[in-house]
Structure formats: C-alpha cells, structure tokens
Design a protein around this motif. Structure first.
Motif, PDB file in Angstrom:
ATOM      1  N   ILE A  54      21.655 -12.919  65.622  1.00  0.00           N
ATOM      2  CA  ILE A  54      22.851 -13.106  65.019  1.00  0.00           C
ATOM      3  C   ILE A  54      23.609 -11.684  65.293  1.00  0.00           C
ATOM      4  O   ILE A  54      22.936 -10.477  65.327  1.00  0.00           O
ATOM      5  N   ALA A  55      24.797 -11.652  65.567  1.00  0.00           N
ATOM      6  CA  ALA A  55      25.711 -10.510  65.792  1.00  0.00           C
ATOM      7  C   ALA A  55      26.069  -9.873  64.188  1.00  0.00           C
ATOM      8  O   ALA A  55      25.983 -10.635  63.355  1.00  0.00           O
ATOM      9  N   GLY A  56      26.550  -8.769  64.285  1.00  0.00           N
ATOM     10  CA  GLY A  56      27.124  -7.994  63.391  1.00  0.00           C
ATOM     11  C   GLY A  56      28.418  -9.041  62.810  1.00  0.00           C
ATOM     12  O   GLY A  56      29.075  -9.540  63.567  1.00  0.00           O
ATOM     13  N   GLY A  57      28.496  -9.148  61.533  1.00  0.00           N
ATOM     14  CA  GLY A  57      29.488  -9.873  60.797  1.00  0.00           C
ATOM     15  C   GLY A  57      29.252 -11.144  60.309  1.00  0.00           C
ATOM     16  O   GLY A  57      29.930 -12.025  59.653  1.00  0.00           O
ATOM     17  N   VAL A  58      28.121 -11.615  61.061  1.00  0.00           N
ATOM     18  CA  VAL A  58      27.671 -12.969  60.362  1.00  0.00           C
ATOM     19  C   VAL A  58      27.198 -12.970  58.911  1.00  0.00           C
ATOM     20  O   VAL A  58      27.354 -13.706  58.152  1.00  0.00           O
ATOM     21  N   ASP A  59      26.221 -11.921  58.906  1.00  0.00           N
ATOM     22  CA  ASP A  59      25.545 -11.635  57.654  1.00  0.00           C
ATOM     23  C   ASP A  59      25.738 -10.410  57.172  1.00  0.00           C
ATOM     24  O   ASP A  59      24.834  -9.402  57.202  1.00  0.00           O
ATOM     25  N   LYS A  60      27.164  -9.995  56.363  1.00  0.00           N
ATOM     26  CA  LYS A  60      27.428  -8.678  56.475  1.00  0.00           C
ATOM     27  C   LYS A  60      26.814  -7.970  55.382  1.00  0.00           C
ATOM     28  O   LYS A  60      26.470  -6.777  55.570  1.00  0.00           O
ATOM     29  N   ASN A  61      26.312  -8.662  54.367  1.00  0.00           N
ATOM     30  CA  ASN A  61      25.562  -7.970  53.126  1.00  0.00           C
ATOM     31  C   ASN A  61      24.118  -8.372  53.058  1.00  0.00           C
ATOM     32  O   ASN A  61      23.350  -7.883  52.314  1.00  0.00           O
ATOM     33  N   ALA A  62      23.369  -8.684  54.423  1.00  0.00           N
ATOM     34  CA  ALA A  62      21.974  -9.087  54.370  1.00  0.00           C
ATOM     35  C   ALA A  62      21.856  -9.796  53.198  1.00  0.00           C
ATOM     36  O   ALA A  62      20.375  -9.861  52.694  1.00  0.00           O
ATOM     37  N   ASP A  63      22.554 -10.988  52.797  1.00  0.00           N
ATOM     38  CA  ASP A  63      22.092 -11.879  51.904  1.00  0.00           C
ATOM     39  C   ASP A  63      21.097 -13.068  52.417  1.00  0.00           C
ATOM     40  O   ASP A  63      20.547 -13.722  51.525  1.00  0.00           O
ATOM     41  N   HIS A  64      20.971 -13.198  53.580  1.00  0.00           N
ATOM     42  CA  HIS A  64      20.511 -14.364  54.164  1.00  0.00           C
ATOM     43  C   HIS A  64      19.465 -14.306  55.062  1.00  0.00           C
ATOM     44  O   HIS A  64      19.181 -15.062  55.836  1.00  0.00           O
ATOM     45  N   LEU A  65      18.605 -13.067  55.165  1.00  0.00           N
ATOM     46  CA  LEU A  65      17.814 -12.923  56.233  1.00  0.00           C
ATOM     47  C   LEU A  65      16.673 -13.745  56.215  1.00  0.00           C
ATOM     48  O   LEU A  65      16.156 -14.090  57.521  1.00  0.00           O
ATOM     49  N   GLU A  66      16.190 -14.100  54.995  1.00  0.00           N
ATOM     50  CA  GLU A  66      14.942 -15.056  55.307  1.00  0.00           C
ATOM     51  C   GLU A  66      15.378 -16.463  56.076  1.00  0.00           C
ATOM     52  O   GLU A  66      14.714 -17.213  56.686  1.00  0.00           O
ATOM     53  N   ALA A  67      16.275 -16.838  55.506  1.00  0.00           N
ATOM     54  CA  ALA A  67      16.925 -18.062  56.144  1.00  0.00           C
ATOM     55  C   ALA A  67      17.200 -17.857  57.624  1.00  0.00           C
ATOM     56  O   ALA A  67      17.048 -19.038  58.464  1.00  0.00           O
ATOM     57  N   TRP A  68      17.760 -16.702  58.175  1.00  0.00           N
ATOM     58  CA  TRP A  68      17.886 -16.507  59.551  1.00  0.00           C
ATOM     59  C   TRP A  68      16.688 -16.530  60.269  1.00  0.00           C
ATOM     60  O   TRP A  68      16.360 -16.866  61.366  1.00  0.00           O
ATOM     61  N   ARG A  69      15.591 -16.007  59.618  1.00  0.00           N
ATOM     62  CA  ARG A  69      14.241 -16.038  60.138  1.00  0.00           C
ATOM     63  C   ARG A  69      13.612 -17.422  60.524  1.00  0.00           C
ATOM     64  O   ARG A  69      13.007 -17.824  61.438  1.00  0.00           O
ATOM     65  N   ARG A  70      13.984 -18.322  59.408  1.00  0.00           N
ATOM     66  CA  ARG A  70      13.370 -19.411  59.391  1.00  0.00           C
ATOM     67  C   ARG A  70      14.005 -20.330  60.524  1.00  0.00           C
ATOM     68  O   ARG A  70      13.588 -21.376  60.949  1.00  0.00           O
ATOM     69  N   VAL A  71      15.148 -20.210  60.752  1.00  0.00           N
ATOM     70  CA  VAL A  71      16.040 -20.832  61.565  1.00  0.00           C
ATOM     71  C   VAL A  71      15.804 -20.670  63.030  1.00  0.00           C
ATOM     72  O   VAL A  71      16.248 -21.099  63.990  1.00  0.00           O
ATOM     73  N   GLY A  72      14.999 -19.554  63.423  1.00  0.00           N
ATOM     74  CA  GLY A  72      14.470 -19.094  64.623  1.00  0.00           C
ATOM     75  C   GLY A  72      15.009 -17.691  65.395  1.00  0.00           C
ATOM     76  O   GLY A  72      14.922 -17.512  66.581  1.00  0.00           O
ATOM     77  N   CYS A  73      15.876 -16.877  64.328  1.00  0.00           N
ATOM     78  CA  CYS A  73      16.270 -15.548  65.114  1.00  0.00           C
ATOM     79  C   CYS A  73      15.238 -14.868  65.602  1.00  0.00           C
ATOM     80  O   CYS A  73      14.339 -14.645  64.901  1.00  0.00           O
ATOM     81  N   GLY A  74      15.280 -14.211  66.710  1.00  0.00           N
ATOM     82  CA  GLY A  74      14.312 -13.299  67.136  1.00  0.00           C
ATOM     83  C   GLY A  74      14.508 -11.722  66.701  1.00  0.00           C
ATOM     84  O   GLY A  74      13.818 -10.901  66.690  1.00  0.00           O
ATOM     85  N   PHE A  75      16.022 -11.662  66.263  1.00  0.00           N
ATOM     86  CA  PHE A  75      16.219 -10.399  65.611  1.00  0.00           C
ATOM     87  C   PHE A  75      17.786 -10.683  64.747  1.00  0.00           C
ATOM     88  O   PHE A  75      18.314 -11.549  64.949  1.00  0.00           O
TER      89      PHE A  75
END
Length: 337
Positions: A54-75
């Motif tokens: 995901i690009a900057g601006g999607v998760d501005k405050n790092a509130d959902h890092l675990e969710a992004w990892r679980r949906v398949g983000c490589g970084f």
C-alpha cells in the motif's frame, strides 16, 4: 456500480470513514496468517515476500498494520506522519469518480503525530516481519526554511523501528511543500537531513517520493541531487494537479487513480534511464494508475522493483492483493510448462 462493491454507493467521505472497519472484518474473514509469496525481492537487507504494497496515505497512522499483512501486502507504507498531531485541511477534502476510476483529495497530512504512530508500528513489529516504510512530512505551520528540522526529528523518532524512511515533499495538499523540490531550495533542504541521518549511523534505506508534475529537467535535478546525497530509492509518484481527464474536480488538491497512469509510467521510465546513466543501483517503486493485476506486472516489467496501490483499493477493495497473488501463481505455472 457492482452490487458486490456496496461501498461505491456511499458518499466518498462516508465510505472512507467506514473503510477501516471493512478492512478489519475482511482481514478476519478472508485473510491469512501467511503472506503470499510471488516474485520475492530483497534490497538493503530487507526481504519482500511479494512486490505489492500500500502507498502512503492509505493507513496514515499505522492503525491497521496487522489487517494489511493478513490481506496479503508484501510491504506497508504508513503516513504521511508529522512531528505533531494535525487535523485535515478544512472543507471538502475528498471525492471520487467511479467511471474515470479517479480519486481526488486535499487532506493535507492529517496525522495523530509521531508518538501515536510509533506506538502502533512498534506493537506490529514485535511479531511481524513485513517491511514497514515510514513516510515523513512537515507540519503545515513549519516554514520551508525550517522544514528539514521536522524531517530530521521524525528520523530520530522512528530510527529504531522504521525499515525505510520516505521523505515526502511531493504532496500538492500542503501549501508550498513542493517548492522544496525546486533547484533553488532542494540542496539546502536535503543536505542537513542526510547529515542527520549519517550522524545517527542509520543503515535503513532512505527514499524520496516524487511529484508526477515535475518536468524532465526538474525530475532529473531532484533525482541526481538525491543520489548525490546517498538516497537509496524513489517512489514514483504522488498525486497530480493535472485535470486533463478530470476537469470536474477542484483545482486544489491531487488526483490519483487511472488518470495518473501515463504520468506515473513516464516518471518510472525517466527515472530508470537517469539512474542507468549514473551507473547506480537504486530501488524504484511505481505507484499511480495501478488499477489491475496486469498493471502490477506491467510496472515490474518496465523496471519497477516494487509496486504500490491506493486508489485501486477504493474501487476494488482489499481483496485486490490476493487477486494479484493468484494471477502471479498462474503466470508462474504457465511459464514453467
């Protein structure tokens, strides 16, 4: 609009405000503890299981890092983070055009501030290995002459947990920010940041995020200036002020999505050629107008080491990462036959 994407029937601001809940629910129902592996990549001791994030601006405050990892983000890139908390710009700050697959925003670095974002990243990094990029910017009340102090402060603050720093001077939504990339201002801005980085003896990669609206000379000046100061990579690009394809959007603020595709590809090709001439190895990240899985693979074929999405998630939802993973697996199987 498809009934399978009910959020597109909602006003854009309401859909934006509800999207974190949708992401968290989707990650629990459809996500996985295992990050999909396709076309893995390593750079400066960082390991990317796949090349899409995901690009900057999607998760501005790092509130959902675990969710992004679980949906398949490589970084995951978080931010833009500012030293002190600040609210969004006043008035209407976002809109979308489903037919044009375009998103407009003039948020202006809304941030809960460095302390809150640090806590969220540290909690995530205690158990996860997914690389986290920290996109840093100045508070809007900070004058450009002192902007380097905000960036240096953020580098110090995140020095023990950021996998990569992204210096953002390309957003059109903070008044005067892009002036820092001008020939007159760039060296005076970037040199003290690099010195501070070196004084801290940091080893993480240092990236710069570029504007798509730089002309050839401007882009070359920024790229060469950054390389002269030891920057390791570039994110191409931020949102655009160009309204050629979206004349109905306000003139203030930036446009992303499909209308940005051509500019983003041009910036990628130009940066690749400039870096080749300098005979240096840098990491290139392409973002802007990446709307389909085929777009992801196209950017990689054009020379991007990593690819990011933002507006795609508005129109496709968080299932996009697994969709790309499945197609990557099929392509790999076909090539092996």
């Amino acid at each position: 609009m498809s009934l399978r994407k009910p959020w597109l029937f909602l006003p854009s601001k309401l859909a934006h405000d509800l999207s974190p809940y949708g992401l968290e629910l989707y990650s629990l129902l459809k996500g996985s503890d295992t990050t999909p592996v396709w076309n893995p990549f390593s750079f400066k001791n960082l390991i990317f299981k796949n090349r899409l994030g995901i690009a900057g601006g999607v998760d501005k405050n790092a509130d959902h890092l675990e969710a992004w990892r679980r949906v398949g983000c490589g970084f995951i890139e978080v931010g833009t983070v500012t030293p002190q908390p600040q609210s969004p710009n006043p008035g209407v700050i976002m809109n979308r055009d489903v037919q044009a697959q375009a998103v407009w925003n003039k948020m202006g670095f809304p941030s809960e501030g460095a302390k809150e974002v640090y806590y969220n990243i540290k909690k995530f990094k205690s158990h996860a290995s997914t690389p986290v990029f920290v996109n840093i910017g100045k508070n809007r009340v900070t004058e450009n002459a002192d902007a380097h102090k905000d960036y240096s402060e953020l580098i110090s603050h995140f020095s023990d947990i950021a996998d990569t720093f992204v210096v953002n001077i390309s957003s059109p939504n903070t008044k005067g920010l892009r002036d820092l990339a001008s020939r007159e201002n760039f060296t005076a801005f970037i040199a003290p940041i690099r010195k501070h980085y070196d004084d801290l003896k940091l080893t993480q990669p240092l990236f710069l995020k570029l504007s798509p609206d730089l002309d050839q000379e401007g882009q070359e000046n920024v790229l060469k200036g950054s390389m002269d100061h030891g920057f390791d990579g570039f994110i191409l690009t931020n949102t655009t002020l160009d309204r050629t394809h979206t004349p109905h959007f306000p003139t203030e603020g930036g446009v992303s999505g499909k209308p940005l595709k051509e500019k983003s590809i041009q910036a990628l090709n130009s940066a690749k050629n400039i870096i080749l001439k300098q005979n240096e190895k840098k990491c290139l990240i392409s973002v802007g107008g990446v709307m389909t899985a085929d777009d992801v693979f196209e950017r990689i074929s054009l020379g991007a080491d990593l690819v990011q999405v933002y507006s795609t998630l508005v129109f496709e939802g968080p299932g996009f990462f697994r969709k790309v993973s499945k197609l990557a697996t099929l392509r790999q199987q076909d090539s092996a036959k």
